[in-house]
Write an enzyme that holds these catalytic residues in place. Structure first.
Site: not given
Length: 419
Positions: A67, A103, A218
């Site tokens: 992931k 990644k 963000n």
């Protein structure tokens, strides 16, 4: 960038001093399982063709499918991708998620592309790596300069290739395409829950609770918003174009509005806010410093300037090993990235679970599930660090290494086969 990877691996070696681990485990974790390098060929709007270097790394899948995000950045390279995949391996283990670490990246300045070129590049990435990714093998997500729309294009391209809807192949998608509620502020919210849970341990329960945030993207905006609403005073902010401080405190939304209008936080000049250098920002008196930008922003040249008591790493790898030693010697508590910013991958995990079961949770349920995991793993890392008198980063790596070691040893190591 080789220094980035060697620095990451040095933290593995340090963690191994504090847990019982077979040498085979360390041998396995020092090398990536699989890395693919390609060049993406894209037709540009003017009819020309350009190629862009791209990578995907699956570092370790002992605990489950890999992931990790995909970044579009002009400075990306394979060493950076490998290091980020290594960090993701440990981050998922810290949070006890059934994942390994991966990644991806494309070496490109996305701001130089039209929206149509950006879509073609995104779909080209999936075409190149379709054999490597998959809902049960490797699940990408957004990262630097990628967003939910790009993830939606990628998921759509993968579904076209395999000829069936496959929303679980990618997380961070738009809500109408199978995205999860709570993903927009997940990284910051996880860090916020960690701070709240450890407030008394960190001696942050008094009235003096000043915060400086390096990187007002963000994660930086959302951590400012959450802490400000909880009574913390935001006294400094920065982005790639400048920095501001205000001893009386900054309103995160007002600064964000000014940034959207003027292109930088320095566009905000109300209430006595003044522009400062990046080093002056780091040297601002505060209780919490939040690095929320890119890697290696705090190094041996500026670590000595930091006056914060606590550093909350919302960026990946913002502190170099040399700076880590300086901060530790100064008594600064660093809540490390593989714990502090793990809210993002945790809610990505929630999205993957929801996609697979075809049932979606409400926002309150997602927040509560995230809070419980952050508090549970945060407490385990804190207790290990205090009991063994080791830095929180070392404790987090040791905590993750124990889980990774148990999973690797479950397949058998040398003592099993020769015993």
């Amino acid at each position: 960038m080789d220094d980035l990877l060697s620095g990451a691996l040095s933290r593995l070696d340090e963690a191994a001093k504090h847990v019982e681990v077979d040498s085979e485990v360390l041998e396995k974790l020092k090398y990536a399982k699989e890395t693919l390098s390609v060049r993406l060929s894209v037709r540009m709007d003017d009819g020309s063709r350009r190629s862009f270097p791209a990578w995907r790394c699956r570092y370790d899948d002992t605990r489950g499918p890999t992931k990790g995000g995909i970044r579009f950045h002009p400075s990306s390279n394979v060493e950076e991708v490998t290091t980020l995949a290594f960090w993701m391996t440990f981050k998922c283990a810290v949070m006890n998620l059934p994942y390994g670490g991966g990644k991806g990246a494309v070496k490109v300045d996305p701001h130089s592309l039209s929206k149509s070129e950006l879509e073609r590049l995104s779909r080209a990435y999936v075409q190149a790596f379709a054999g490597m990714i998959g809902p049960d093998r490797d699940i990408p997500a957004p990262d630097v300069y990628t967003n939910s729309m790009i993830m939606g294009w990628m998921a759509d391209e993968y579904s076209s290739i395999v000829r069936q809807p496959s929303p679980a192949v990618i997380t961070g998608k738009p809500l109408p395409l199978g995205g999860s509620l709570g993903r927009d502020d997940a990284t910051a919210r996880g860090g916020y829950y960690l701070i709240k849970h450890l407030e008394e341990d960190l001696r942050l329960s008094g009235s003096a609770r000043r915060v400086v945030i390096q990187g007002y993207g963000n994660a930086g905006f959302h951590i400012a918003r959450l802490l400000h609403a909880d009574g913390y005073r935001i006294v400094g902010l920065s982005d790639s174009r400048g920095a501001i401080v205000c001893e009386d405190g900054l309103d995160p939304q007002a600064v964000q509005t000014a940034k959207e209008r003027g292109g930088s936080v320095t566009a905000y000049t109300a209430n006595g806010a003044r522009a400062v250098t990046s080093d002056e920002l780091l040297g601002t008196d505060c209780e919490i410093l939040v690095p929320a930008a890119l890697e290696d922003q705090i190094h041996k040249g500026n670590a000595g300037l930091i006056k914060a008591r606590v550093v909350l790493e919302l960026a990946n790898g913002p502190i170099t090993p040399d700076a880590d030693r300086i901060l530790n010697e100064s008594g600064v508590i660093v809540l490390p990235d593989i714990l502090a910013n793990a809210g993002g991958v945790t809610v990505s995990y929630f999205e993957w679970v929801q996609n697979r079961q075809g049932y979606y949770w409400g926002l309150d349920e997602i927040h509560e599930r995230l809070r419980v995991i952050m508090e549970t793993e945060g407490r385990r890392v804190w207790d290990m660090g205090t009991a063994r008198r080791i830095p929180m980063r070392t404790a987090a790596y040791a905590h993750a290494l124990e889980r990774l070691s148990n999973a690797i040893a479950a397949h058998g190591t040398q003592p099993f086969f020769v015993g």
